[in-house]
Structure formats: structure tokens, C-alpha cells
Design a protein around this motif. Sequence first.
Motif, PDB file in Angstrom:
ATOM      1  N   UNK A 223       0.728  -1.101   0.239  1.00 50.85           N
ATOM      2  CA  UNK A 223       0.310   0.122  -0.009  1.00 50.85           C
ATOM      3  C   UNK A 223       0.279   0.958  -0.077  1.00 50.85           C
ATOM      4  N   UNK A 224       0.410   2.343  -0.669  1.00 47.20           N
ATOM      5  CA  UNK A 224       1.288   2.907  -1.096  1.00 47.20           C
ATOM      6  C   UNK A 224       1.670   4.060   0.317  1.00 47.20           C
ATOM      7  N   UNK A 225       0.354   4.400   1.216  1.00 46.36           N
ATOM      8  CA  UNK A 225       0.505   5.014   2.484  1.00 46.36           C
ATOM      9  C   UNK A 225       0.971   4.703   3.695  1.00 46.36           C
ATOM     10  N   UNK A 226       1.329   2.526   3.000  1.00 50.50           N
ATOM     11  CA  UNK A 226       2.265   2.630   4.359  1.00 50.50           C
ATOM     12  C   UNK A 226       3.594   2.235   4.184  1.00 50.50           C
ATOM     13  N   UNK A 227       3.949   1.922   2.700  1.00 49.31           N
ATOM     14  CA  UNK A 227       5.228   1.701   2.217  1.00 49.31           C
ATOM     15  C   UNK A 227       5.545   3.585   2.255  1.00 49.31           C
ATOM     16  N   UNK A 228       5.247   4.583   1.500  1.00 48.31           N
ATOM     17  CA  UNK A 228       5.848   5.522   2.321  1.00 48.31           C
ATOM     18  C   UNK A 228       5.675   6.450   2.972  1.00 48.31           C
ATOM     19  N   UNK A 229       4.344   6.809   2.994  1.00 44.71           N
ATOM     20  CA  UNK A 229       4.343   7.816   4.432  1.00 44.71           C
ATOM     21  C   UNK A 229       4.487   6.918   5.856  1.00 44.71           C
ATOM     22  N   UNK A 230       4.629   5.576   5.679  1.00 47.03           N
ATOM     23  CA  UNK A 230       4.539   5.488   7.021  1.00 47.03           C
ATOM     24  C   UNK A 230       6.313   4.844   7.639  1.00 47.03           C
ATOM     25  N   UNK A 231       6.701   3.461   6.561  1.00 47.14           N
ATOM     26  CA  UNK A 231       7.883   3.184   6.475  1.00 47.14           C
ATOM     27  C   UNK A 231       8.617   3.834   6.256  1.00 47.14           C
ATOM     28  N   UNK A 232       8.522   4.906   4.996  1.00 45.66           N
ATOM     29  CA  UNK A 232       9.988   5.637   4.864  1.00 45.66           C
ATOM     30  C   UNK A 232      10.565   4.505   3.677  1.00 45.66           C
ATOM     31  N   UNK A 233      10.084   4.079   3.078  1.00 48.40           N
ATOM     32  CA  UNK A 233      10.417   2.692   2.097  1.00 48.40           C
ATOM     33  C   UNK A 233      11.110   3.446   0.542  1.00 48.40           C
ATOM     34  N   UNK A 234      12.042   3.420   0.800  1.00 46.99           N
ATOM     35  CA  UNK A 234      12.709   4.131  -0.511  1.00 46.99           C
ATOM     36  C   UNK A 234      12.885   3.356  -1.998  1.00 46.99           C
TER      37      UNK A 234
END
Length: 204
Positions: free
Chosen positions: A19-30
Amino acid sequence: ILYLLSMYIMDNIVFYNFEYKDEVLKKKNAAYGVVSFAMAISLAFLVRTIFNESEHSLIILFILWLFSLVLFGFSTKLFQYVSKLPFNSLMIQKNLGLAFAYSGFLFGSSMIIIAAFHHEHHDLISYCIQVILKALLGALIFPLFRLGVTYVYQIQVVETQSPNLKEPPQLGYGIHEGAVFLVCGLLTSIIIGQIHFGTIYPFF
């Protein structure tokens, strides 16, 4: 609108477990961001090609758009056959090596698909058949170029880890693999871009 729809559809195909919100906003997955960046650029050039080939016809535009998404979506699933890197597990680990390798693969495959769409068309059915034939030809030529590039430049990957030790690939290995995919995709697109079925021999 077609570009945004393309992004939404391909995001569900490539990142079906994320999920975009989880990976980018929460987990900061570069790694997620790098792959999304590569997919956005690849789809932009693909949609641009479809617009040029549609010849101002909305019906042809819609048909070719769906056709291109099928080809691009199918090509994204071929990564597991040309690379030893597991996509889902390394994406969870936020591995940048996987991100650059997969980005190079997306750029290379999009070049091949775009080259397959570049030819004259008078009949939509025969045009789509020629696109499929060019894409299949590209799928056959791509591994040959990969073998040639690795042989000519003496690229060897040394297995330094034991079979029982599962270490994630380093950033350098990911950049190396992504660059090989990009170069092979570019060379393959040049070859299939010069081939037009039915001009040298009869095409039925």
C-alpha cells in the motif's frame, strides 16, 4: 486521464502486496519510491506513443491503450525469470539494490514495447498482430543480448555468501543488473524497430 488510469492499474499489478500510504508515508520505503518513479516515467512514454499511433481516433486510442497495458503488465511479471532477486521479500526489506535492478528492467521492457508500436498501420487487427510478433521477437532477442553483454565485458558475479546465509543484495549489484537490463532493452528495441513484418516477405 489515461496516464492516471495507467498508473493506478499498474500500481495494483506491480505492488499488489503493498500500500502506498504504508510504504511511503509510514515506513519511508525508498525502494518503493524508486520503482514507482521508474514505472511512472515508463508509462508516460508508453502513453505518449499510444497517442501518436492512434491518429486522433478515440476508439483506436482506447483499444491501443488497453493493448499496451496488457503487454506492459505481462512484461513486469517476467522479472522473476530473468533475475534471481525475489521482488516481494526484498521490497519488504527496503532493498535499494532490488529497486535499481527492477527499475532498469522496467525501462528496458518499456523501450521494447514502444519500439513494437512504431510501424505503419492500415488495419487495426494486422497492426496488433505485428505488435505482438515484435514483442515476442524482443523477448527472444533480449536474453541473447544479455548473454553477449556479460560475455564481452567479462561481467562475473562472484557468489561470496554461503547457501545457508540469506544476505540481501548490495546496492552495487542492483545498479549493475539494472544497467544490464537497460542496455539490453535499448539494443533490442533498436533491432525490432527496424523489422517490419510483411515488407520483405508476405504477411498474412
